[in-house]
Design an enzyme around this catalytic site. Structure first.
Site, short mmCIF file in Angstrom:
data_model
loop_
_atom_site.label_atom_id
_atom_site.label_comp_id
_atom_site.label_asym_id
_atom_site.label_seq_id
_atom_site.Cartn_x
_atom_site.Cartn_y
_atom_site.Cartn_z
N HIS A 123 -10.71 4.77 4.44
CA HIS A 123 -10.22 3.46 4.60
C HIS A 123 -11.38 2.47 4.76
CE1 HIS A 123 -6.02 4.46 4.07
NE2 HIS A 123 -6.23 5.32 4.85
N SER B 119 -5.67 5.72 9.85
CA SER B 119 -5.05 5.32 8.79
C SER B 119 -3.67 4.40 8.98
CB SER B 119 -4.79 6.32 7.83
OG SER B 119 -4.30 7.40 8.38
N LYS C 21 -8.69 4.56 -2.92
CA LYS C 21 -8.32 3.47 -2.22
C LYS C 21 -8.79 2.26 -2.60
CE LYS C 21 -6.20 6.61 0.87
NZ LYS C 21 -6.20 7.46 2.07
#
Ligand code: PLP
Length: 403
Positions: free
Chosen positions: A218, A190, A249
């Protein structure tokens, strides 16, 4: 492990909150929240100033997509604002089941379980799968929520050097146990934006009879031809035992999931304390997540991924050309190495004065001496936006002697 990593060697912890806050400030490690007015887009109003946003995980811009908003609004109208209880009591609504079926179909697993956040997922899944007498092998750069899950589990935590497969092999040989062994890794790291070596990890987990869990916070929605994430890129979707991913996200919603076999999911629902002892996600959030996955699977989703790719390459190459170190980034997370905490925060502050918001990252999020601007690209950035940011970064980088 001392969580107060800002203390110097031999320094003792003070009893006074005020004194410790002063130490944080003196070392450039004090954190303050910046206030964003309006909604999350590629431009935002930061502390009153219109700025280009270069540090959001809203990679595809879905947090502002009308389809998600419509889904959330109609879910509120139909189902209300809260689930009212945990899943195992009376908070298991239709939408939870629909979302879990959709996620399982998306990841190609037997089943899936939704958690209230990525933090809740990792701090629930790991202690559910591993306990006293078991071992968890964890990459040294794994997300804090994985570290916390390991600590909560009371399993032996063995941290291996970042992406060092040979070292992990030696550790697996050395640390035998009659119990379970779990290898856990970020899919995309990350703070560094590089990828876990999943193919080699799959070989190791087979050879040593371990389970493999990948946190794809991610990668989900972004990586791979169809957005299935880092395991799709590396062709090992079917070999990962527990896919963890987040919905807050790239998916523009909120929450997280574990996708795995029916057996493991059933086991998690019966053992993961963050799942059992917490009110379940509300209807609006579930509906937005469902709409997001449909979008990820549509031609529009594919076009957004391609645009994000183009933006990433343009920006990363621009930083390199300006002489910055992007720390081996392979994804839309592109760190710009600075080093010291104060220089990093000065960089962030100067950029913000010029209308670019790229947050500086310091200990304890990253090791001391490796402070960086963690830049993240969005599909909704334009080339003009990015060219403007690159010009300012190069100029301010020279001014602050980063390059
Ligand atoms: C953001 C993140 C999490 C936590 O997810 P939230 O939904 O924000 O709680 C977990 N793992 C990684 C790798 C992350 O980047």
């Amino acid at each position: 492990m001392c969580y107060k990593r800002y203390l110097l060697k031999g320094e003792t912890v003070s009893k006074s909150f005020a004194e410790e806050l002063e130490i944080l400030k003196a070392r450039g490690l004090h954190r303050k929240m910046r206030r964003i007015a309006g909604s999350q887009g590629s431009r935002v109003v930061v502390d009153g100033k219109d700025s280009l946003l270069l540090c959001s995980n809203n990679y595809l811009g879905l947090a502002g997509h009308p389809r998600l908003a419509e889904a959330a609004i109609s879910a509120v109208e139909r189902y209300g604002t809260s689930s009212g209880a945990s899943r195992l009591v009376s908070g298991n609504m239709e939408l939870h089941a629909l979302l879990e079926e959709r996620i399982a179909r998306f990841k190609g697993t037997g089943a899936a379980l939704v958690f209230n956040s990525g933090y809740a997922a990792n701090s629930g899944i790991i202690p559910a799968l591993a306990g006293k007498g078991d071992m968890v092998f964890s990459d040294r750069l794994n997300h804090a929520s994985i570290v916390d899950g390991c600590l909560l589990s009371r399993a032996t935590m063995v941290r291996y050097p970042h992406n060092d497969i040979a070292a992990l092999r030696r550790l697996l040989e050395r640390h035998q146990t009659a119990g379970r062994r779990l290898i856990v890794t970020d899919g995309v790291f990350s703070m560094d934006g590089d990828l876990a070596r999943l193919r080699e990890l799959v070989e190791l987990k087979r050879e040593f009879g371990a389970l493999l869990m990948v946190d794809d916070a991610h990668g989900t929605g972004v990586l791979g031809a169809t957005g299935r994430g880092s395991a799709e890129v590396q062709g090992v979707l079917e070999s990962v035992d527990i896919h963890m991913g987040t919905l807050g996200k790239a998916l523009g919603s909120f929450g997280a999931y574990a996708a795995a076999s029916e057996e493991i999911v059933d086991y998690l629902a019966n053992h993961a304390r963050s799942f059992i002892f917490s009110t379940s996600l509300p209807p609006a959030v579930l509906a937005a997540s469902l709409a997001a996955i449909d979008l990820i699977d549509s031609p529009e989703g594919a076009a957004l991924r391609q645009q994000l790719d183009r933006n990433t390459v343009f920006f990363r190459e621009g930083l390199s050309a300006a002489g910055f170190d992007t720390m081996g980034s392979e994804t839309q997370i592109v760190p710009l190495f600075v080093g010291g905490a104060e220089q990093t925060m000065a960089f962030t502050a100067r950029l913000l004065e010029e209308g670019v918001f790229a947050q500086g990252i310091r200990p304890p999020t990253v090791p001391a001496g490796t402070c960086r601007l963690r830049c993240t690209l969005m599909a909704t950035h334009t080339e003009d936006d990015l060219a403007g940011a690159l010009e300012r970064m190069a100029r301010i980088g020279r001014e602050l002697e980063v390059v």
